[in-house]
Design a protein around this motif. Structure first.
Motif, PDB file in Angstrom:
ATOM      1  N   ALA A  10       0.832  -1.208   0.000  1.00 43.13           N
ATOM      2  CA  ALA A  10       0.000   0.000   0.000  1.00 43.13           C
ATOM      3  C   ALA A  10       0.865   1.256   0.000  1.00 43.13           C
ATOM      4  O   ALA A  10       1.910   1.314   0.636  1.00 43.13           O
ATOM      5  N   ARG A  11       0.406   2.254  -0.704  1.00 40.16           N
ATOM      6  CA  ARG A  11       1.084   3.551  -0.751  1.00 40.16           C
ATOM      7  C   ARG A  11       0.086   4.620  -0.339  1.00 40.16           C
ATOM      8  O   ARG A  11      -1.058   4.621  -0.788  1.00 40.16           O
ATOM      9  N   SER A  12       0.534   5.534   0.500  1.00 42.75           N
ATOM     10  CA  SER A  12      -0.343   6.585   0.974  1.00 42.75           C
ATOM     11  C   SER A  12      -0.308   7.771   0.016  1.00 42.75           C
ATOM     12  O   SER A  12       0.769   8.217  -0.386  1.00 42.75           O
ATOM     13  N   PRO A  13      -1.470   8.330  -0.324  1.00 48.48           N
ATOM     14  CA  PRO A  13      -1.491   9.511  -1.188  1.00 48.48           C
ATOM     15  C   PRO A  13      -1.305  10.811  -0.407  1.00 48.48           C
ATOM     16  O   PRO A  13      -1.448  11.889  -0.959  1.00 48.48           O
ATOM     17  N   LEU A  14      -0.964  10.728   0.884  1.00 47.65           N
ATOM     18  CA  LEU A  14      -0.908  11.933   1.700  1.00 47.65           C
ATOM     19  C   LEU A  14       0.232  12.866   1.295  1.00 47.65           C
ATOM     20  O   LEU A  14       0.090  14.086   1.363  1.00 47.65           O
ATOM     21  N   ARG A  15       1.365  12.334   0.896  1.00 52.39           N
ATOM     22  CA  ARG A  15       2.487  13.210   0.503  1.00 52.39           C
ATOM     23  C   ARG A  15       2.152  13.986  -0.777  1.00 52.39           C
ATOM     24  O   ARG A  15       2.481  15.159  -0.894  1.00 52.39           O
ATOM     25  N   LEU A  16       1.499  13.333  -1.712  1.00 52.52           N
ATOM     26  CA  LEU A  16       1.055  14.034  -2.922  1.00 52.52           C
ATOM     27  C   LEU A  16       0.039  15.109  -2.559  1.00 52.52           C
ATOM     28  O   LEU A  16       0.112  16.238  -3.051  1.00 52.52           O
ATOM     29  N   ARG A  17      -0.900  14.754  -1.692  1.00 53.68           N
ATOM     30  CA  ARG A  17      -1.913  15.720  -1.266  1.00 53.68           C
ATOM     31  C   ARG A  17      -1.277  16.886  -0.516  1.00 53.68           C
ATOM     32  O   ARG A  17      -1.716  18.035  -0.640  1.00 53.68           O
ATOM     33  N   LEU A  18      -0.208  16.617   0.250  1.00 58.71           N
ATOM     34  CA  LEU A  18       0.519  17.675   0.943  1.00 58.71           C
ATOM     35  C   LEU A  18       1.127  18.651  -0.063  1.00 58.71           C
ATOM     36  O   LEU A  18       0.998  19.874   0.082  1.00 58.71           O
ATOM     37  N   GLY A  19       1.762  18.108  -1.085  1.00 63.19           N
ATOM     38  CA  GLY A  19       2.359  18.963  -2.114  1.00 63.19           C
ATOM     39  C   GLY A  19       1.322  19.789  -2.853  1.00 63.19           C
ATOM     40  O   GLY A  19       1.528  20.988  -3.119  1.00 63.19           O
ATOM     41  N   LEU A  20       0.203  19.171  -3.176  1.00 55.36           N
ATOM     42  CA  LEU A  20      -0.856  19.899  -3.874  1.00 55.36           C
ATOM     43  C   LEU A  20      -1.475  20.981  -2.989  1.00 55.36           C
ATOM     44  O   LEU A  20      -1.823  22.068  -3.471  1.00 55.36           O
ATOM     45  N   ALA A  21      -1.607  20.699  -1.690  1.00 53.39           N
ATOM     46  CA  ALA A  21      -2.165  21.696  -0.777  1.00 53.39           C
ATOM     47  C   ALA A  21      -1.216  22.885  -0.627  1.00 53.39           C
ATOM     48  O   ALA A  21      -1.653  24.043  -0.602  1.00 53.39           O
ATOM     49  N   VAL A  22       0.082  22.617  -0.552  1.00 50.85           N
ATOM     50  CA  VAL A  22       1.063  23.711  -0.459  1.00 50.85           C
ATOM     51  C   VAL A  22       1.029  24.550  -1.734  1.00 50.85           C
ATOM     52  O   VAL A  22       1.021  25.789  -1.681  1.00 50.85           O
ATOM     53  N   ILE A  49     -10.741  32.611  -0.130  1.00 47.08           N
ATOM     54  CA  ILE A  49     -11.511  31.424   0.271  1.00 47.08           C
ATOM     55  C   ILE A  49     -10.787  30.155  -0.162  1.00 47.08           C
ATOM     56  O   ILE A  49     -10.724  29.182   0.600  1.00 47.08           O
ATOM     57  N   ILE A  50     -10.228  30.169  -1.355  1.00 42.92           N
ATOM     58  CA  ILE A  50      -9.468  29.006  -1.822  1.00 42.92           C
ATOM     59  C   ILE A  50      -8.230  28.803  -0.952  1.00 42.92           C
ATOM     60  O   ILE A  50      -7.883  27.667  -0.600  1.00 42.92           O
ATOM     61  N   ALA A  51      -7.570  29.896  -0.572  1.00 44.92           N
ATOM     62  CA  ALA A  51      -6.398  29.799   0.302  1.00 44.92           C
ATOM     63  C   ALA A  51      -6.778  29.236   1.669  1.00 44.92           C
ATOM     64  O   ALA A  51      -6.056  28.415   2.237  1.00 44.92           O
ATOM     65  N   LEU A  52      -7.914  29.650   2.189  1.00 39.21           N
ATOM     66  CA  LEU A  52      -8.380  29.126   3.471  1.00 39.21           C
ATOM     67  C   LEU A  52      -8.675  27.626   3.376  1.00 39.21           C
ATOM     68  O   LEU A  52      -8.297  26.849   4.267  1.00 39.21           O
ATOM     69  N   THR A  53      -9.295  27.216   2.293  1.00 35.20           N
ATOM     70  CA  THR A  53      -9.580  25.797   2.076  1.00 35.20           C
ATOM     71  C   THR A  53      -8.289  24.991   1.962  1.00 35.20           C
ATOM     72  O   THR A  53      -8.161  23.909   2.551  1.00 35.20           O
ATOM     73  N   ALA A  54      -7.320  25.520   1.237  1.00 30.03           N
ATOM     74  CA  ALA A  54      -6.035  24.835   1.094  1.00 30.03           C
ATOM     75  C   ALA A  54      -5.307  24.765   2.437  1.00 30.03           C
ATOM     76  O   ALA A  54      -4.658  23.757   2.748  1.00 30.03           O
ATOM     77  N   ALA A  55      -5.412  25.801   3.246  1.00 26.82           N
ATOM     78  CA  ALA A  55      -4.761  25.804   4.559  1.00 26.82           C
ATOM     79  C   ALA A  55      -5.385  24.758   5.483  1.00 26.82           C
ATOM     80  O   ALA A  55      -4.670  24.047   6.199  1.00 26.82           O
ATOM     81  N   VAL A  56      -6.696  24.649   5.464  1.00 23.32           N
ATOM     82  CA  VAL A  56      -7.370  23.634   6.283  1.00 23.32           C
ATOM     83  C   VAL A  56      -6.972  22.235   5.812  1.00 23.32           C
ATOM     84  O   VAL A  56      -6.688  21.351   6.636  1.00 23.32           O
ATOM     85  N   ASP A  57      -6.921  22.022   4.507  1.00 22.31           N
ATOM     86  CA  ASP A  57      -6.510  20.736   3.979  1.00 22.31           C
ATOM     87  C   ASP A  57      -5.067  20.436   4.369  1.00 22.31           C
ATOM     88  O   ASP A  57      -4.733  19.305   4.737  1.00 22.31           O
ATOM     89  N   LEU A  58      -4.211  21.433   4.330  1.00 24.46           N
ATOM     90  CA  LEU A  58      -2.815  21.268   4.717  1.00 24.46           C
ATOM     91  C   LEU A  58      -2.698  20.855   6.180  1.00 24.46           C
ATOM     92  O   LEU A  58      -1.932  19.945   6.526  1.00 24.46           O
ATOM     93  N   ILE A  59      -3.482  21.484   7.031  1.00 26.32           N
ATOM     94  CA  ILE A  59      -3.476  21.137   8.458  1.00 26.32           C
ATOM     95  C   ILE A  59      -3.926  19.693   8.652  1.00 26.32           C
ATOM     96  O   ILE A  59      -3.332  18.935   9.431  1.00 26.32           O
ATOM     97  N   MET A  60      -4.974  19.292   7.946  1.00 25.02           N
ATOM     98  CA  MET A  60      -5.481  17.926   8.082  1.00 25.02           C
ATOM     99  C   MET A  60      -4.469  16.895   7.576  1.00 25.02           C
ATOM    100  O   MET A  60      -4.279  15.846   8.198  1.00 25.02           O
ATOM    101  N   VAL A  61      -3.802  17.187   6.484  1.00 26.89           N
ATOM    102  CA  VAL A  61      -2.819  16.249   5.939  1.00 26.89           C
ATOM    103  C   VAL A  61      -1.643  16.107   6.899  1.00 26.89           C
ATOM    104  O   VAL A  61      -1.183  14.985   7.172  1.00 26.89           O
ATOM    105  N   VAL A  62      -1.159  17.212   7.432  1.00 28.38           N
ATOM    106  CA  VAL A  62      -0.050  17.145   8.384  1.00 28.38           C
ATOM    107  C   VAL A  62      -0.470  16.362   9.624  1.00 28.38           C
ATOM    108  O   VAL A  62       0.294  15.549  10.156  1.00 28.38           O
ATOM    109  N   ARG A  63      -1.690  16.564  10.065  1.00 30.87           N
ATOM    110  CA  ARG A  63      -2.203  15.818  11.225  1.00 30.87           C
ATOM    111  C   ARG A  63      -2.222  14.319  10.946  1.00 30.87           C
ATOM    112  O   ARG A  63      -1.795  13.513  11.768  1.00 30.87           O
TER     113      ARG A  63
END
Length: 88
Positions: A10-22, A49-63
């Motif tokens: 299994a491979r986690s897509p979280l690192r890709l999602r982290l890069g996309l959120a940044v 609003i898009i920046a706020l959404t990306a920031a929330v996603d970034l926080i969730m991915v790091v968590r």
């Protein structure tokens, strides 16, 4: 049907999602700043609003990344039987 080796491969897509959120956060903040300077408040708010959404996603991915791997069944766990659609 599960073959039994998914936890090993299994491979986690979280690192890709982290890069996309940044990338989304950087782009949206830059867009908000540029649209504010140009005098387009509607577009600046949209980028904010898009920046706020990306920031929330970034926080969730790091968590999720800090939580680490969760339980995965070992080699001794047999593969799941396919769902036959019947009631139990």
């Amino acid at each position: 049907m599960r073959t039994g080796n998914e936890p090993l491969n299994a491979r986690s897509p979280l690192r890709l999602r982290l890069g996309l959120a940044v990338e989304g956060l950087i782009t949206a903040v830059a867009g908000a700043v540029i649209f504010t300077i140009v005098g387009r408040p509607g577009w600046a708010i949209a980028c904010g609003i898009i920046a706020l959404t990306a920031a929330v996603d970034l926080i969730m991915v790091v968590r999720h990344l800090r939580q680490g791997p969760h339980y995965q069944p070992g080699r001794d766990v047999p593969p799941y039987e396919p769902d036959r659609g019947g009631r139990r």
